[in-house]
Scaffold this active site. Sequence first.
Site, PDB file in Angstrom:
ATOM      1  N   GLU A 164       0.829  -1.204   0.000  1.00  0.00           N
ATOM      2  CA  GLU A 164       0.000   0.000   0.000  1.00  0.00           C
ATOM      3  C   GLU A 164       0.864   1.254   0.000  1.00  0.00           C
ATOM      4  OE1 GLU A 164      -3.900   2.122   1.937  1.00  0.00           O
ATOM      5  OE2 GLU A 164      -3.482   0.029   2.411  1.00  0.00           O
ATOM      6  N   HIS A 224      -0.104 -14.067  -0.471  1.00  0.00           N
ATOM      7  CA  HIS A 224       1.229 -14.355   0.062  1.00  0.00           C
ATOM      8  C   HIS A 224       1.653 -15.710  -0.492  1.00  0.00           C
ATOM      9  CE1 HIS A 224       0.529 -10.918   2.575  1.00  0.00           C
ATOM     10  NE2 HIS A 224      -0.595 -11.463   2.987  1.00  0.00           N
ATOM     11  N   ARG A 230       5.179 -17.032  -0.825  1.00  0.00           N
ATOM     12  CA  ARG A 230       6.419 -17.677  -0.403  1.00  0.00           C
ATOM     13  C   ARG A 230       6.902 -17.020   0.882  1.00  0.00           C
ATOM     14  NH1 ARG A 230      10.168 -20.263  -3.257  1.00  0.00           N
ATOM     15  NH2 ARG A 230       9.233 -19.706  -5.236  1.00  0.00           N
TER      16      ARG A 230
END
Length: 154
Positions: free
Chosen positions: A67, A94, A96
């Site tokens: 962001e 997400h 890894r």
Amino acid sequence: MNTPPIWHGEVPPDVLTAMRRGTLIETLGIEVTAVLPDSLQGRMPVDSRTTQPAGMLHGGASVAFAETLASIAGFLAVDRARFHVVGMEINANHLRPVAEGWVTGVARPIYRGGRAQVWEVRIADDQDRLVCISRCTLAVLEVPTTYLSAEQRA
């Protein structure tokens, strides 16, 4: 075919540095590393400020990083004397875990309209493996920007 530039005017690097002082951006160690013709790049350390108790990069830190890059990119893409951008929505996948080093992020516009912008942010580890992919929607408000340096906020 010439593509119009995505940035509106120039913002000296020291202005971006001054804006981060005294904010979450500084606390997390986020830095803008490049403003390229079609993207904004940055990095964030994977350390005690950004990891969760298991020692891996915290998903919330990745979202804050994404962001931040999208918001700075949006800020650079508007006439700051007339407009301000704020986050409306963000999502993140997400992909890894990362336990050390740095993650780098690249924000690219998907849509830049008069009332909203959508940015894709891809975050990778030190081996250039994709760690997180995020999409952030910004509202474009018709008021002069309120992004200020720490001294101006005081």
